[in-house]
Design an enzyme around this catalytic site. Structure first.
Site, PDB file in Angstrom:
ATOM      1  N   GLU A 169      77.571 -77.816  78.234  1.00 45.53           N
ATOM      2  CA  GLU A 169      78.054 -76.437  78.371  1.00 45.53           C
ATOM      3  C   GLU A 169      76.858 -75.501  78.556  1.00 45.53           C
ATOM      4  O   GLU A 169      75.717 -75.861  78.292  1.00 45.53           O
ATOM      5  CB  GLU A 169      78.814 -76.019  77.106  1.00 45.53           C
ATOM      6  CG  GLU A 169      80.027 -76.869  76.803  1.00 45.53           C
ATOM      7  CD  GLU A 169      80.839 -76.360  75.610  1.00 45.53           C
ATOM      8  OE1 GLU A 169      82.052 -76.232  75.742  1.00 45.53           O
ATOM      9  OE2 GLU A 169      80.249 -76.090  74.547  1.00 45.53           O
ATOM     10  N   ASN A 226      81.283 -65.895  69.650  1.00 44.26           N
ATOM     11  CA  ASN A 226      80.469 -67.093  69.890  1.00 44.26           C
ATOM     12  C   ASN A 226      79.431 -66.803  70.961  1.00 44.26           C
ATOM     13  O   ASN A 226      78.670 -65.832  70.795  1.00 44.26           O
ATOM     14  CB  ASN A 226      81.284 -68.384  70.057  1.00 44.26           C
ATOM     15  CG  ASN A 226      82.333 -68.420  71.134  1.00 44.26           C
ATOM     16  OD1 ASN A 226      83.345 -67.748  71.020  1.00 44.26           O
ATOM     17  ND2 ASN A 226      82.142 -69.216  72.160  1.00 44.26           N
ATOM     18  N   ASP A 227      79.335 -67.572  72.019  1.00 40.21           N
ATOM     19  CA  ASP A 227      78.172 -67.549  72.919  1.00 40.21           C
ATOM     20  C   ASP A 227      77.679 -66.162  73.368  1.00 40.21           C
ATOM     21  O   ASP A 227      78.502 -65.303  73.689  1.00 40.21           O
ATOM     22  CB  ASP A 227      78.490 -68.271  74.228  1.00 40.21           C
ATOM     23  CG  ASP A 227      79.193 -69.582  74.042  1.00 40.21           C
ATOM     24  OD1 ASP A 227      79.330 -70.038  72.906  1.00 40.21           O
ATOM     25  OD2 ASP A 227      79.611 -70.147  75.063  1.00 40.21           O
ATOM     26  N   SER A 258      82.436 -67.976  79.033  1.00 45.93           N
ATOM     27  CA  SER A 258      81.019 -67.611  79.157  1.00 45.93           C
ATOM     28  C   SER A 258      80.550 -67.486  80.603  1.00 45.93           C
ATOM     29  O   SER A 258      81.117 -68.091  81.507  1.00 45.93           O
ATOM     30  CB  SER A 258      80.159 -68.640  78.437  1.00 45.93           C
ATOM     31  OG  SER A 258      80.323 -68.449  77.056  1.00 45.93           O
ATOM     32  N   TRP A 268      88.187 -68.241  66.669  1.00 46.06           N
ATOM     33  CA  TRP A 268      88.124 -68.341  68.124  1.00 46.06           C
ATOM     34  C   TRP A 268      89.509 -68.080  68.730  1.00 46.06           C
ATOM     35  O   TRP A 268      90.517 -68.580  68.237  1.00 46.06           O
ATOM     36  CB  TRP A 268      87.625 -69.734  68.516  1.00 46.06           C
ATOM     37  CG  TRP A 268      87.358 -69.854  69.990  1.00 46.06           C
ATOM     38  CD1 TRP A 268      86.180 -69.611  70.614  1.00 46.06           C
ATOM     39  CD2 TRP A 268      88.290 -70.245  71.010  1.00 46.06           C
ATOM     40  NE1 TRP A 268      86.320 -69.814  71.981  1.00 46.06           N
ATOM     41  CE2 TRP A 268      87.605 -70.204  72.244  1.00 46.06           C
ATOM     42  CE3 TRP A 268      89.632 -70.604  71.020  1.00 46.06           C
ATOM     43  CZ2 TRP A 268      88.209 -70.523  73.462  1.00 46.06           C
ATOM     44  CZ3 TRP A 268      90.237 -70.923  72.228  1.00 46.06           C
ATOM     45  CH2 TRP A 268      89.526 -70.881  73.431  1.00 46.06           C
TER      46      TRP A 268
HETATM   47  C1  FRU Z   1      80.443 -72.905  74.390  1.00 44.01           C
HETATM   48  C2  FRU Z   1      81.808 -72.642  74.998  1.00 44.01           C
HETATM   49  C3  FRU Z   1      81.684 -72.438  76.478  1.00 44.01           C
HETATM   50  C4  FRU Z   1      82.892 -71.627  76.802  1.00 44.01           C
HETATM   51  C5  FRU Z   1      83.017 -70.754  75.582  1.00 44.01           C
HETATM   52  C6  FRU Z   1      84.418 -70.421  75.207  1.00 44.01           C
HETATM   53  O1  FRU Z   1      80.348 -72.578  73.060  1.00 44.01           O
HETATM   54  O2  FRU Z   1      82.673 -73.712  74.695  1.00 44.01           O
HETATM   55  O3  FRU Z   1      81.580 -73.626  77.227  1.00 44.01           O
HETATM   56  O4  FRU Z   1      82.749 -70.876  77.975  1.00 44.01           O
HETATM   57  O5  FRU Z   1      82.400 -71.452  74.526  1.00 44.01           O
HETATM   58  O6  FRU Z   1      84.460 -69.501  74.162  1.00 44.01           O
END
Ligand code: FRU
Length: 552
Positions: free
Chosen positions: A240, A63-64, A121, A88
């Site tokens: 976020e 993800n991020d 993140s 995830w």
């Molecule tokens: C955003 C998020 C962040 C977090 C991460 C966890 O997509 O929810 O806030 O740090 O993904 O994977």
């Protein structure tokens, strides 16, 4: 087996048991450390839906984008990664570098989940003045600032780790956490050096409060609270992944304004997660909004303006959105891009929390957007964000195709003659205002449907519709349509499209608006066709390029 039971065994058996356990433990450690395939070994980048010029991990869940920093000729991209699966979980920092923003080199995982703390993140900086003391041999360390997400207690706090070998290996700081407010949700630190106050400043999101908290530090280890920003703009979803940076205003001779990025977990205009921004000023202590910022309905009421006047605009208009598509999230920019380059470049995670875990790709899940260059433009409504794909992507351009403009029937015969590759394509397309109806281009066309990019002049909108395109059944929230308001119904519109296997990025009028969309067409669906209210409706000029793969 409990310890009491163990305690009754003869010593010899206990020793043998210990030995067996040690050998098994050692074998597992070898498999864990050395046996885990590095992403590059595991895939050939020619699977169905595999993007050819976007970043994807070779295998597993992503993800991020995290820790984006430029150092010693390399743009680093760390990313939220699950080393153990394609959904995830077990969040760790995957790692890749690029020298040209086009071709990527996969590197081993930088930071692993450990001791019941996942690596959420965060960002990374080059500590040029060695304020942290982590530097070695006169070379500045790279310092990562990330959220420790505790899996056995409701706590998120901020941690640091450092590298003395250009990000290849990392050491977690023994004094972690460096910032802890005892909150269950408190995450995604974005740190940078603030030259006017000669200290580090950091934006951290306080998701449930819809706030960004600002902190300062002399050494990245001790942080002092400066101020909070929010709630403001879009507040339906949790806040976020903030980012904060000064940004050049186009055509204003180097004049800059500060931009605060806040990604929101839900409630974006096209549904689900999205990326909003604020324009204003940051004085080293506090972020203040520019007068041209949209007002929330409650603010208009308190200013004595009629509610009807306020609610004439869709609710989403109370915020500024970086992207109007369904699939652009957690976007953050690179720190430390050299001054001689001068660009502010970012990318986002090309997915949406509503269905990200279910998209039909294997053995990887999720892609990043292309890197985009940012700027601000003065408009009658105030300063607005501009985004353009970085110029380096031009090196992937292959065959060039040009249509000078003409009726839709002519444009479609031109498309057939050109035999364009409909799955790895760049196109610019100009459309003149019409009194009525909508017009545009169908992509991934087959008898089953298409992904449609269009302009509806009556509604005054530009849209991407994937409701009848390819694979949809994996999630009920996936089908649908995303749209952005046309800047003007009188002005010709220029669309810039980037099509890559399972995604479409549309930039409107040289980056005034962006719509980023995933789409999962069947293998046979590669057709292209212009459409409009009449067969003699004019389209063009059109320019197109087949794009080469960045992975082969
Ligand atoms: C955003 C998020 C962040 C977090 C991460 C966890 O997509 O929810 O806030 O740090 O993904 O994977």
């Amino acid at each position: 087996m409990n310890s009491q039971h163990n305690g009754n065994k003869p010593t010899r058996i206990r020793i043998i048991e210990r030995l067996v356990r040690a050998v098994v433990g050692w074998a597992l450690a070898v498999v864990f450390c050395a046996g885990f395939p590095t992403p590059a070994e595991a895939a050939d980048y020619s699977e169905p839906f595999r993007p050819q010029f976007h970043f994807t991990p070779a295998t597993n869940w992503m993800n991020d984008p995290n820790g984006m920093v430029y150092y010693a000729g390399e743009y680093h991209l760390f990313y939220q990664f699950n080393p153990w699966g394609d959904k995830w979980g077990h969040m760790s920092w995957g790692h890749a570098v690029t020298k040209d923003l086009v071709h990527w080199e996969h590197l081993p995982i930088a930071l692993y989940e450990e001791n019941d703390v996942m690596i959420f993140s965060g960002s990374a900086v080059v500590d040029w003045k060695n304020t942290s003391g982590f530097g070695r041999d006169g070379k500045p360390p790279l310092v990562a600032i990330y959220t420790g997400h505790h899996t056995k207690k409701p706590l998120q706090n901020q941690h640091i780790a450092y590298s003395n070998d250009r990000g290849r290996t990392w050491t977690k700081y023994p004094g972690n956490p460096v910032l802890d407010i005892g909150a269950k949700d408190f995450r995604d630190p974005k740190a940078q050096w603030h030259e006017p106050t000669k200290r580090w400043v950091m934006a951290v999101s306080w998701p449930l409060e819809r706030k960004v908290r600002f902190y300062a530090s002399p050494n990245l280890k001790e942080w002092t609270h400066l101020s909070d920003f929010g709630p403001a703009g879009a507040i339906q979803g949790i806040w976020e992944c903030p980012d904060l940076f000064p940004l050049r205003i186009e055509g204003k001779g180097g004049l800059e304004k500060w931009v605060l990025i806040v990604n929101v977990g839900s409630g974006a205009p096209a549904g689900g997660s999205g990326c909003q921004y604020f324009v204003g000023n940051f004085d080293g202590q506090r972020f203040t909004l520019d007068p041209g910022s949209p007002k929330r309905e409650s603010e208009l009421v308190s200013q004595g303006k009629a509610l009807s006047q306020a609610s004439a605009r869709p609710a989403a208009e109370a915020a500024l959105w970086a992207d109007w598509g369904r699939d652009f999230y957690a976007a953050v920019s690179w720190n430390d891009v050299p001054k001689r380059d001068g660009r502010r470049i970012w990318l986002g995670w090309m997915s949406n929390w509503e269905y990200a875990n279910d998209v039909p790709t294997a053995p990887w899940r999720s892609a990043m957007s292309v890197p985009r260059e940012l700027a601000l433009r003065e408009t009658p409504d105030g300063l607005r964000l501009l985004q353009r794909p970085v110029r380096e992507l031009g090196t992937l351009r292959g065959r060039h195709h040009r249509f000078g403009g003409g009726a839709i029937t002519e444009a479609n015969s031109w498309l057939r003659e050109q035999a364009l590759r409909g799955d790895s394509l760049e196109m610019t397309l100009e459309l003149d205002p019409l009194a009525k109806g909508d017009q545009g281009l169908k992509l991934f066309l087959s008898s089953q449907g298409a992904t449609v990019v269009g302009v509806n002049w009556e509604q005054g909108e530009v849209y991407v519709d994937r409701a009848r395109s390819g694979s949809q059944a994996f999630h009920p929230k996936f089908p649908g349509r995303a749209s952005a308001r046309l800047p003007s119904r009188e002005r010709r519109v220029k669309l810039h499209l980037l099509v890559d296997a399972c995604s479409l990025e549309v930039m409107v009028n040289d980056g005034e608006q962006a719509l980023t969309t995933l789409t999962f067409p069947a293998a046979a669906e590669r057709g292209l066709e212009f459409f409009g209210p009449q067969t003699d409706t004019r389209v063009g000029p059109v320019e197109a390029w087949d794009l080469k793969s960045a992975w082969k």
